[in-house]
Design a protein around this motif. Structure first.
Motif, PDB file in Angstrom:
ATOM      1  N   PRO B  95       0.973  -1.245   0.080  1.00 50.16           N
ATOM      2  CA  PRO B  95      -0.099   0.083  -0.020  1.00 50.16           C
ATOM      3  C   PRO B  95       0.777   1.287  -0.083  1.00 50.16           C
ATOM      4  CG  PRO B  95       0.139  -0.718   2.192  1.00 50.16           C
ATOM      5  CD  PRO B  95       0.863  -1.875   1.107  1.00 50.16           C
ATOM      6  N   GLU B  97       0.981   5.518   0.721  1.00 51.15           N
ATOM      7  CA  GLU B  97       0.118   6.441   1.120  1.00 51.15           C
ATOM      8  C   GLU B  97      -0.126   7.790   0.535  1.00 51.15           C
ATOM      9  OE1 GLU B  97       1.170   6.590   5.370  1.00 51.15           O
ATOM     10  OE2 GLU B  97       0.459   4.689   5.589  1.00 51.15           O
ATOM     11  N   GLN B  98       1.011   7.957  -0.307  1.00 52.29           N
ATOM     12  CA  GLN B  98       1.048   9.153  -0.958  1.00 52.29           C
ATOM     13  C   GLN B  98       1.776   9.078  -2.247  1.00 52.29           C
ATOM     14  OE1 GLN B  98       2.395  12.246   1.734  1.00 52.29           O
ATOM     15  NE2 GLN B  98       2.511  13.891   0.191  1.00 52.29           N
TER      16      GLN B  98
ATOM     17  N   LYS E   2       7.394   5.905   8.462  1.00 50.66           N
ATOM     18  CA  LYS E   2       7.208   5.592   7.273  1.00 50.66           C
ATOM     19  C   LYS E   2       8.456   5.328   6.567  1.00 50.66           C
ATOM     20  CE  LYS E   2       2.884   6.826   8.032  1.00 50.66           C
ATOM     21  NZ  LYS E   2       1.593   5.896   7.969  1.00 50.66           N
ATOM     22  N   LEU E   3       8.195   4.912   5.115  1.00 44.05           N
ATOM     23  CA  LEU E   3       9.489   4.812   4.348  1.00 44.05           C
ATOM     24  C   LEU E   3       9.241   5.857   3.183  1.00 44.05           C
ATOM     25  CD1 LEU E   3      12.028   3.692   3.207  1.00 44.05           C
ATOM     26  CD2 LEU E   3      10.883   1.857   2.219  1.00 44.05           C
ATOM     27  N   GLU E  62      15.955   6.385  -0.563  1.00 40.68           N
ATOM     28  CA  GLU E  62      14.916   5.646   0.639  1.00 40.68           C
ATOM     29  C   GLU E  62      15.238   6.405   1.810  1.00 40.68           C
ATOM     30  OE1 GLU E  62      13.806   1.403  -0.737  1.00 40.68           O
ATOM     31  OE2 GLU E  62      15.968   1.790  -0.643  1.00 40.68           O
ATOM     32  N   LEU E  64      13.904   6.376   6.011  1.00 38.58           N
ATOM     33  CA  LEU E  64      12.728   6.182   7.089  1.00 38.58           C
ATOM     34  C   LEU E  64      12.700   7.483   7.759  1.00 38.58           C
ATOM     35  CD1 LEU E  64      14.601   2.659   8.163  1.00 38.58           C
ATOM     36  CD2 LEU E  64      12.401   2.914   7.187  1.00 38.58           C
ATOM     37  N   VAL E  93       4.999   7.361  -0.306  1.00 37.59           N
ATOM     38  CA  VAL E  93       5.400   6.828   1.114  1.00 37.59           C
ATOM     39  C   VAL E  93       4.726   5.776   1.535  1.00 37.59           C
ATOM     40  CG1 VAL E  93       4.793   7.703   3.428  1.00 37.59           C
ATOM     41  CG2 VAL E  93       5.250   9.498   1.407  1.00 37.59           C
ATOM     42  N   VAL E  94       5.330   4.890   2.072  1.00 38.88           N
ATOM     43  CA  VAL E  94       4.592   3.517   2.396  1.00 38.88           C
ATOM     44  C   VAL E  94       4.632   3.498   4.011  1.00 38.88           C
ATOM     45  CG1 VAL E  94       5.385   1.046   2.394  1.00 38.88           C
ATOM     46  CG2 VAL E  94       5.368   2.519   0.193  1.00 38.88           C
ATOM     47  N   PRO E  95       3.777   2.911   4.445  1.00 38.83           N
ATOM     48  CA  PRO E  95       3.832   2.528   5.777  1.00 38.83           C
ATOM     49  C   PRO E  95       4.860   1.506   6.293  1.00 38.83           C
ATOM     50  CG  PRO E  95       1.891   1.419   4.853  1.00 38.83           C
ATOM     51  CD  PRO E  95       2.668   2.217   3.799  1.00 38.83           C
ATOM     52  N   VAL E  96       5.222   1.676   7.585  1.00 38.22           N
ATOM     53  CA  VAL E  96       6.223   0.853   8.036  1.00 38.22           C
ATOM     54  C   VAL E  96       5.833   0.434   9.336  1.00 38.22           C
ATOM     55  CG1 VAL E  96       8.718   0.373   8.778  1.00 38.22           C
ATOM     56  CG2 VAL E  96       8.478   2.002   6.664  1.00 38.22           C
ATOM     57  N   GLU E  97       5.989  -0.869   9.762  1.00 38.70           N
ATOM     58  CA  GLU E  97       5.427  -1.658  10.749  1.00 38.70           C
ATOM     59  C   GLU E  97       6.275  -1.638  11.904  1.00 38.70           C
ATOM     60  OE1 GLU E  97       3.304  -4.978   9.725  1.00 38.70           O
ATOM     61  OE2 GLU E  97       1.910  -3.864   8.765  1.00 38.70           O
ATOM     62  N   GLN E  98       7.510  -1.430  11.449  1.00 39.80           N
ATOM     63  CA  GLN E  98       8.748  -1.947  12.589  1.00 39.80           C
ATOM     64  C   GLN E  98       9.846  -1.486  11.921  1.00 39.80           C
ATOM     65  OE1 GLN E  98       8.882  -5.773  13.909  1.00 39.80           O
ATOM     66  NE2 GLN E  98      10.393  -5.809  14.897  1.00 39.80           N
ATOM     67  N   VAL E  99      10.842  -0.881  12.747  1.00 38.27           N
ATOM     68  CA  VAL E  99      12.290  -0.671  12.303  1.00 38.27           C
ATOM     69  C   VAL E  99      13.455  -1.154  13.460  1.00 38.27           C
ATOM     70  CG1 VAL E  99      14.060   1.085  11.698  1.00 38.27           C
ATOM     71  CG2 VAL E  99      11.410   1.284  11.045  1.00 38.27           C
ATOM     72  N   VAL E 100      14.314  -1.723  13.026  1.00 39.52           N
ATOM     73  CA  VAL E 100      15.426  -2.049  14.106  1.00 39.52           C
ATOM     74  C   VAL E 100      16.674  -1.759  13.610  1.00 39.52           C
ATOM     75  CG1 VAL E 100      16.477  -4.091  15.078  1.00 39.52           C
ATOM     76  CG2 VAL E 100      14.256  -4.285  14.257  1.00 39.52           C
ATOM     77  N   ALA E 111      15.447   3.843  16.523  1.00 37.82           N
ATOM     78  CA  ALA E 111      16.161   3.236  15.283  1.00 37.82           C
ATOM     79  C   ALA E 111      16.919   4.123  14.224  1.00 37.82           C
ATOM     80  CB  ALA E 111      15.683   1.744  14.918  1.00 37.82           C
ATOM     81  N   ILE E 112      16.089   5.313  13.993  1.00 36.89           N
ATOM     82  CA  ILE E 112      16.569   5.667  12.820  1.00 36.89           C
ATOM     83  C   ILE E 112      17.350   7.029  12.927  1.00 36.89           C
ATOM     84  CG2 ILE E 112      14.680   4.997  11.242  1.00 36.89           C
ATOM     85  CD1 ILE E 112      13.063   7.499  11.778  1.00 36.89           C
TER      86      ILE E 112
ATOM     87  N   VAL F  91      16.986  -2.715   9.424  1.00 39.00           N
ATOM     88  CA  VAL F  91      15.845  -3.657   9.262  1.00 39.00           C
ATOM     89  C   VAL F  91      14.535  -3.149   9.220  1.00 39.00           C
ATOM     90  CG1 VAL F  91      14.960  -5.929   9.308  1.00 39.00           C
ATOM     91  CG2 VAL F  91      17.519  -5.429   9.979  1.00 39.00           C
ATOM     92  N   VAL F  93       9.922  -3.463   8.191  1.00 39.60           N
ATOM     93  CA  VAL F  93       8.949  -4.312   7.743  1.00 39.60           C
ATOM     94  C   VAL F  93       7.827  -3.475   7.398  1.00 39.60           C
ATOM     95  CG1 VAL F  93       7.319  -6.096   8.693  1.00 39.60           C
ATOM     96  CG2 VAL F  93       9.506  -5.802   9.624  1.00 39.60           C
TER      97      VAL F  93
END
Ligand SMILES: Nc1ncnc2c1ncn2[C@@H]1O[C@H](COP(=O)(O)OP(=O)(O)O)[C@@H](O)[C@H]1O
Ligand SMILES: Nc1ncnc2c1ncn2[C@@H]1O[C@H](COP(=O)(O)OP(=O)(O)O)[C@@H](O)[C@H]1O
Ligand SMILES: Nc1ncnc2c1ncn2[C@@H]1O[C@H](COP(=O)(O)OP(=O)(O)O)[C@@H](O)[C@H]1O
Lengths: 460, 112, 460, 460, 112, 112
Positions: B95, B97-98, E2-3, E62, E64, E93-100, E111-112, F91, F93
Motif C-alpha cells: 500500500p 499512502e502518498q 514511514k518509508l 529511501e 525512514l 510514502v509507504v507505511p512501515v510497521e517496525q524498524v530495527v 532506530a533511525i 531492518v 517491515v
C-alpha cells in the motif's frame, strides 16, 4: 619463399658487397620499430586520458585523440612533412618549403645514398605530429564540441606544430651545418626528442584552449574522479613503452647515442615515479596509482629534451625534480581557476620546461650531446639558449592557439550544450555509451541501463 | 494507490514493459537485483577451484498504480514474465499512502 | 657478460669481416620485431572482438581467438610451414611438400648463406596463420559450441589456410622465378601482405560459417550492443600497432620497401578512419568511436595487399574508399539476413577485395612493386590478375569452409543450447564470468552477482 | 633533417667503411627493441595480476609491481648492474664488484670496439631485475602493507636478485672463458634467459613471503574470484609479446640463435596453453580463459631457460608438460595451506624447475646451445648441472627471503590491518578506488558508489 | 514510521542529500535504477544500427522517517529534486510497521 | 504477508543468508545500495585533490515472509548482520497485500 633463398630486395642490397647501397638495415629496423612504438603512444595517451575522465565522457576523450590522429596524419602527408623538413624559406629557419615534398613527392624512390629510407623517417615524424595534437585534448574533455575540436586539431597542426617542428627538428642539409635548418637548431638549443616542440608546445596550447573553452560545469566544486584507474595505468604503460621509440628513436640510428638515451629515459622515469609517490606520501599520507602513472609521464616528458645530454645520474635528478615539481604544479589550476582538466599544463608544459632548462645545468660533455652545462663548468651559455628555445615556443604556441581558439569559438562555438554536458558528451556527440557491463553475469541479462529495443540496421 | 513490485528474469523485462504499456501504464522504475531461491545457482571454476554462485541476476520492476488497476497490472506482469521454469520470480503489492510528481508537485492519481 | 666484450655469437658473425656469414642483422632484427608485432595482433583482435560482444560472451570470444592460436601454432610447426613454403608438389603451385620441413626439420641450423634466420621467417609466418583463423571467429560469437570451434579452427587451417598461403606467399626457390612457388605468385598477382590469403580468405570463411551456424537468438530484433568500447579501441590500437609488423615486416628486410609500406599503411589507415567517421556523420549525424575503430581496421585490411604498389596518395585513396565502402557494406547482413555478428564479411572480405582490386587501378611504377595500374597507364592487365587472385581465394575458401562446417555440424553440432545462449556462453562453455566489479568500492563487498560460497581447491 | 642527408651519428659509424666502429646496428636495434619489450612485460604483469585480484585490491596490485619497478630501476643504475655484471670478487663467481660500474660510470662513452652500446645492455638487463621483483608480488596481494612491500622489494633486489643474476648471467670477460663470471655459468648450467635467476628465484621468494605474510582473511573458505578476466588476458598478451624480447633478446644479437629462440618460445607457449586447457577440460569439464592465460605464462616460464637448447618439438614437449604440471601444482597450496594468492609458486617456481631440468633431458646438439641431454645421448651430466643450478638458486632465494621478510615483519610489520583488508586495501593504502563505472550511461549520473563531495585541490 | 522513496535524476542526488540534512535527517539509502516514463529515451548508434534506449538512469533515495516528519521530508525532497523538466521523478510514502537498528537492536523511532 | 527489508554491510550478506536458511527461508532478493548515515565516509585522493565519499556500499536484502514469521526473521537478520560497529544498518517491515509466484500464479503464503 623458401628459407634459404634471398628475397629480391635483399639481393639488391648487397650490404658490404660493393656498396651499391648505403642503406643501414640496423638503423632502418630501429627507425621503423620506433615509428611503430610512437604510433602506439597515441592510443596509449587516449586510454591514459580516457581512464581519467568520467564514464560518460571516455569515448569522447578517445575520439578527440584518435580523430586528431586521423586528420593530422593526412595533413602531414600532404604538407606537414614539407613544412617541417623542407628547406627553410630564405634560410630563415622559420618554415620549410611547402612544395618541396608536397604529398611526399619523390620520397618513395630507393635512394642508394640514403642510410635509411626517407619514408621511414617521414612516418616516424608523422607520429610526433599526431601525438602532440592529441596531448592538447586533455585540457578540454567532457565539454568541447567535437566538430570544433576536429577543426582546431587541423588548424593547430598547420599553424603551430608544423612550423615549430621546423624550428626544432630540422637540422638542415648536408655538409653546411643547419643550412636550411630551423632557427632554434642553428642557435644551438638542445632538444633531443621534443621537450619544446612537443611538450612545451602542447602544454601552452592546452592552457590557451582550456581558458577559451572554459570550465566544466560544477568544477571545481563537484568532484570528477577518474572512472577507471586500470585504464589510466595501461595508458601510462603504453606511453612508457612507446616513449623508448620516441626518445631513443630520435637518434635516427641504432647507435651508442640510442643506447644512452634509452637508459636515461628509463632511469628518469623511475625517478619521477618515485618522487611523485614520495611527495604524495608526505603530503596526503598515501601513494596513489594515479600518482604513479602521472609520475611516469612527467618523468618521460622532462627527460625527452635532455636524454642525450646528461649522465644517468643527471637523468635521475631530472626525473626526481620533474616528479616533484609537476605534482606540485597541479595545484596551480585550482589557484588560478582554469580548468585544465587532465593537467596537461602541469605535466607537459611544466615538465617540458623542467627538462629543457635543466639541460643548461646538468648537461655533461661525457654524454652524446657533448655539451657542458652550468654545473659541469659550461657556464650559463647553454642555459640561456635553452631558455630562449623554451620560451619562444611557449609564447608562440600560447598566442597563436588563443587566436585560433577564439576564432573557432566566434564562428561555430566550442562548447557542447549544458544539457549534453550534464547527460554526458559520449551520448550527445557520439550516440554511444562506453560500457554495458550489467550483461556479464549468469542469466540472460538484457542490460538495465540499456534495455533498448533495437532497430538494427534500419539505416545502414 | 499501490506499489506493485516484480522480480523477474532479466530477459523478460522487455516483455513485461510491453505488457504494461498495453495496460496503459506509462511509467515504471527498474533496477538490477540478484535472487536466491529454489532455482539454485551455478558453478564457476577458477584455476581448478570451484565457486558455487547461488545468486542469480534478476530485475526488479516497480510500478505505482491506482487501486483499481492493481489486479490487471499484477496479472499482466505475471503473464508476461512467465516462462514456466523455476525462478520466474515474484510479484507483490504494497500500500502507498502518498505519491508526488516531483516536476509539478501533483499528488495522488494525478502523479502517476 | 661485461659490456666491452663480444658475445660468442657476435664473434662468429663477422659482419663485413671476411663474410663468414651472409646474415644481415638489421633485416633479422626487423623480422623478429615484426613477428612479435603480429603475435600481438592476435590478442589485439581478441580484445577488439571481445569488446564488441555482450558481457556474457566476452570470454568465449577471447577463447575462440586464443584457442585457435594455440592449436594453429602447433599445426604450423608440424605441417603448416611445409604445406605453405615447401616446394610445390609437381611445381603446380597448389600445395607445398608436407614432408619437406615436417616439424621444421633442418631449419634450426645456422645457414651461413642465409640473410636472416629461417626460424625467424617461420615464426613471422606462423603468426599470419594464427591470426587468419582468429579473424573468422568474429562471425559466430555468443552461440557456437567451443569444441566445434576448436575442431573447425584446426581443420580450416589445414585445408584452407595452409594451401592458400602457398598460392600467395610462396615465391619459390632461388634463381628460377617462382620455381616451386604458388600459382597466384607465378601469375603475377600482387598481394604484398595478405589481402587475399588473409582477409578475403577469412572473410569468405566467415560468411560460410555464419550461415551454417545460424543467427543469434533474437537477432536482429534484439539489440546486442558492444559491452565495452574502450576494449574495442584498445584492440584496434594493438591491431594497428602490430599491423606495421604485418605489412612492413612482409618486406622481409629493413629496406626502402619496408619504409614505403610502413608509411602507406599509416596513411591509408588515417584515411579509412576519416572516411568512416564522415559517412557516419552524414548518415547518422554522429561520428562514433566504434566507427573510428572499425575504420582503422578497414583501412589496414585494404592497404595490406596494396602497400608496396601505390604512392602515399594512392594509399590515402584506398583508405578513404575502404572506410566508405566497408561502412556501407555492413548493411548487407541486415538485408541478406545472415548474422555475421562482428562484420567480418563487411570489413575483411569487402575490405580485402577493395584493396586487392584497387591495385589494378592505382598501382604505380614509382612504388616498390614497380607495376602500373590502369590509372597509371598500365592497362587492365594487372586488374584482371588481381581479380583472378581475389575471386579464386574467395571461391575456394567459401566452398571448402561450407563443407567443413556442414560436416562438423552433422557430426557433433555447432550450436550451444538455447538455454546456454540466453544465460551466456561464458558461463556455459567456460564456467567463468568476465567481471566482478561490484567489489571495487570501499567496504568489503562480497560481490552481489557472485555472493558465492567457494570450495576453493576442492578439485584441483 | 632532410631525408637524403646523413645524420651526424651515422657519419661517424661508417659501417663497412674502414671499420671505425665495430658497432653492429642490427644487433643494437634488436637489443633496444628487446629492452622495450621487457619493460612492457612489467605493466603486463601488473595487469595480469591485477585482473586476478578482487576489485578492491587491484590498484594495490598495480602499485606493488610498478613501485618495485621504480625503486629497483634506480638501484640497478647505482649498484645493481655492477653487482651483477662487475668482475667477480676474487673470481669466485659469487658477486660482481660493486664499485666497478657504480652509477654506470664509464659506460656512456662510445666504445669503438663494442658490438652494441653498453647502455643498451644495461637497460635490457635492468628490466629483468625489475620484472623479477614484481613477480613476487603475486603471492601477497590484498593484505600486505605497502611500505613493507616497498622496503622488501629494495632489499630483496640487492641481497637476492643482483647476486643471483651474477651467478647466472655473467659470462665473464674476453678471451678467458668465464673469467670473472658467475659460478653457475662456469659450471656449465644452461639457463638461456633466466629460468633460474628470474623464475625459480622469484617463485621461491614468493613462497617464503606468502608464508611470512600469512593468508588472506577468509582464505580458502571465502571465494575470491578474479574481478576482471579481460584484464588478465590483456596482461597475459603483453607478457607473451614482451617475452619475445626477454628470450630472443637474450641472444644479445639478431642472429640465428635469436631466430630459433623466438620460434621455440612461440611453440612452447602454444603447447602449454593447449595442455592447460586439456587438463581443465578433463578435470572440470570446461576450458577456462583464466586457464588459457595461465597456460601462456607457464609455457613462457618453462621455455625461458631452455629456448636455445631444444628443437621445436622439444619446445612443444616442454610447453605441454609445463601446462599440465603447473596446472596441477596449483592444488599444492590448498593442500599445504599457504596462501600464494596468484600462484607464483605453481607457475614460476614449478614452471622454472620444469624448464630448467628438462634441458637435461631434451637438449639437442642441433640447437644453438649445442649440448645433448639424456634423451639425445648426452648422459646425465647436463641434467645434474641443471639440478645444481636450479636448487642452489631455489635454496638461496628461499632462505634469504625468509630472513628478509621476518626482519621486516619484526621491525615494521607486513600486514595491513584487518579492517583495511576487509574494506579494501586500495582505499586503505592508496586512498583510491579503481572503478566508477556507474557514471557511464546516459543521464548525468553522479555515480552512486562515490556520490562524493569534492574539495578539489584543497591540499595540492 | 514511514518509508519515503524518491526516484530522482542522478545529478540531483547531492541536492536532495543536502536538503535532507537541513531537515535533520541523518541517514538514507541510495541505489541505482533506471526509469521509463514520459521523458522518453535516446538513440544510440553502433555501426549504423540504431538502438532506442528508453530506460533512463535514475537514483532511488529511501528514507525512514517518523510519521510526524513525513510531510516536510516529502516536501524537501520534491523541492530539491525539481528541475521543472519532464523526468524529475516521483516520491512516494509507504507505511512501515517496525524498524530495527542492527547494531543496537533498538526499534521504532530510536532506530533511525 | 510482510516484506522485511534489511540494509546490511556487504561482507555480512553471506552470514545473513545462512541465518535465513536456518530459519527455513528459502528465497530472498538482494541488491546493491549505498548508505549515508552516522558511519561517515572516507577520503579519496586524486592528484592531490581530496574527495570526501560519504556514501558507503551496503546491500539490501528483501524477504517476503508470512505474518507469523516476521519477528523471528527480523531477529535472525539483526543477529547475523551485527558487528557492533556503527553502520551495521537497518531492518524494517512493510505490509504486503498480495504476493504472486510468477511461474505458477499461486498467491499468498503459497507463493513464497
Ligand atoms: N521469500 C522471498 N522473498 C523475496 N524474494 C524472493 C523470495 N523467494 C523468492 N524470491 C525471489 O524470487 C526469485 C525466484 O524464486 P525461486 O524460488 O527461484 O523460483 P519460483 O518463484 O519460480 O519458485 C528468486 O530468485 C528471488 O529473487
Ligand atoms: N507509474 C510509475 N511507477 C513507478 N515509477 C514511475 C512511474 N511513472 C514514472 N516513474 C518513474 O519516474 C520517472 C519520471 O517519470 P516521467 O514520466 O519520465 O516524468 P514526470 O514524473 O516528470 O512526469 C521515471 O523515469 C520512472 O523512474
Ligand atoms: N533514516 C534512514 N532511512 C533509510 N536508511 C537509513 C536511514 N538511516 C540509516 N540508514 C541506512 O543504514 C545504514 C547504517 O546507518 P548508520 O547511521 O551509518 O549506522 P547505525 O545504523 O549503526 O547507527 C546507512 O548506511 C543507511 O544505508
Amino acid at each position: 619463399m623458401l628459407a634459404d633463398v634471398l628475397p629480391n630486395d635483399a639481393a639488391q642490397k648487397g650490404v658490404c658487397a660493393g656498396m651499391e647501397s648505403a642503406l643501414n638495415t640496423g638503423d632502418t629496423a630501429w627507425i621503423l620499430t620506433s615509428a611503430a612504438l610512437v604510433l602506439l603512444m597515441i592510443p596509449g595517451l587516449a586510454l591514459f586520458y580516457g581512464g581519467m575522465v568520467r564514464g560518460k565522457s571516455v569515448l569522447n576523450m578517445l575520439m578527440m585523440v584518435i580523430g586528431a590522429l586521423f586528420i593530422v596524419g593526412v595533413l602531414w602527408m600532404f604538407i606537414g612533412y614539407s613544412m617541417a623538413f623542407g628547406y627553410s624559406y630564405g634560410n630563415a629557419g622559420l618554415l620549410g618549403n611547402v612544395t618541396e615534398f608536397f604529398a611526399l613527392e619523390g620520397l618513395m624512390a630507393n635512394n642508394p645514398e640514403a642510410i635509411y629510407p626517407a619514408m621511414a623517417f617521414v612516418a616516424f615524424q608523422a607520429m610526433f605530429a599526431c601525438l602532440t595534437v592529441g596531448l592538447i585534448a586533455g585540457a578540454v574533455p567532457d565539454r568541447m564540441k567535437y566538430s570544433a575540436w576536429m577543426i582546431f586539431a587541423a588548424v593547430w597542426a598547420v599553424l603551430v606544430y608544423f612550423p615549430v617542428a621546423h624550428w626544432v627538428f630540422n637540422f638542415g642539409v648536408g655538409a653546411v651545418p643547419a643550412d636550411g635548418g630551423g632557427w632554434l637548431t642553428k642557435l644551438g638549443v638542445i632538444d633531443f626528442a621534443g621537450g619544446t616542440a612537443v611538450h612545451i608546445n602542447a602544454g601552452a596550447a592546452a592552457l590557451a584552449l582550456a581558458i577559451v573553452v572554459g570550465r566544466r560545469l560544477g568544477w571545481p566544486r563537484t568532484p570528477m574522479r577518474p572512472h577507471n584507474l586500470t585504464l589510466v595505468m595501461l595508458g601510462a604503460a603504453l606511453l612508457w613503452f612507446g616513449w623508448f621509440g620516441f626518445n631513443a628513436g630520435s637518434a635516427v640510428a641504432a647507435n651508442n647515442t640510442a643506447g644512452v638515451v634509452f637508459l636515461n629515459t628509463f632511469v628518469a622515469t623511475c625517478g619521477a615515479g618515485l618522487a611523485w609517490l614520495i611527495v604524495e606520501t608526505m603530503r596526503d599520507g598515501k601513494a596513489t596509482s594515479l600518482g604513479a602513472a602521472s609520475g611516469i609521464v612527467a618523468g618521460l616528458v622532462a627527460i625527452t629534451p635532455a636524454c642525450s645530454a646528461v649522465s644517468p645520474v643527471g637523468a635521475l635528478i631530472i626525473g626526481l625534480l620533474a616528479g616533484a615539481i609537476c605534482s606540485a604544479a597541479i595545484g596551480l589550476k585550482y589557484r588560478l581557476r582554469y580548468d585544465d582538466s587532465l593537467d596537461v599544463v602541469a605535466v607537459h608544459l611544466v615538465g617540458g620546461l623542467v627538462g629543457t632548462l635543466l639541460i643548461g645545468l646538468l648537461a655533461t660533455e661525457a654524454a652524446p650531446a657533448g655539451v657542458n652545462g652550468l654545473f659541469y663548468g659550461g657556464g650559463v651559455d647553454q642555459l640561456s639558449k635553452q631558455a630562449i628555445g623554451a620560451f619562444s615556443v611557449l609564447g608562440y604556441s600560447l598566442i597563436v592557439t588563443f587566436v585560433i581558439a577564439l576564432i573557432i569559438r566566434a564562428i561555430i562555438g566550442v562548447r557542447a550544450s549544458e544539457e549534453n554536458e550534464v547527460s554526458g558528451i559520449d551520448l550527445a556527440e557520439h550516440a554511444e555509451s562506453a560500457y554495458e557491463l550489467g550483461d556479464s553475469g549468469a542469466g540472460g541479462f538484457a542490460g538495465i541501463g540499456h534495455g533498448s529495443s533495437g532497430t538494427g540496421g534500419g539505416k545502414s | 494507490m499501490k506499489l506493485v513490485t516484480a522480480i523477474v528474469k532479466p530477459f523478460k523485462v522487455e516483455d513485461v514493459k510491453t505488457a504494461l504499456k498495453a495496460q496503459g501504464v506509462t511509467g515504471m522504475t527498474i533496477s538490477e537485483t540478484a535472487g536466491y531461491g529454489r532455482q539454485g545457482g551455478h558453478v564457476e571454476v577458477y584455476r581448478g577451484a570451484e565457486y558455487t554462485v547461488d545468486l542469480i541476476p534478476k530485475v526488479r520492476v516497480e510500478v505505482l498504480v491506482d487501486d483499481a488497476a492493481v489486479d490487471t497490472v499484477v496479472a499482466a506482469i505475471t503473464e508476461a514474465a512467465r516462462t514456466g521454469k523455476i525462478g520466474d520470480g515474484k510479484v507483490w503489492v504494497v500500500p502507498v499512502e502518498q505519491v508526488v510528481r516531483v516536476r509539478t508537485g501533483e499528488t495522488g492519481a494525478e502523479a502517476i
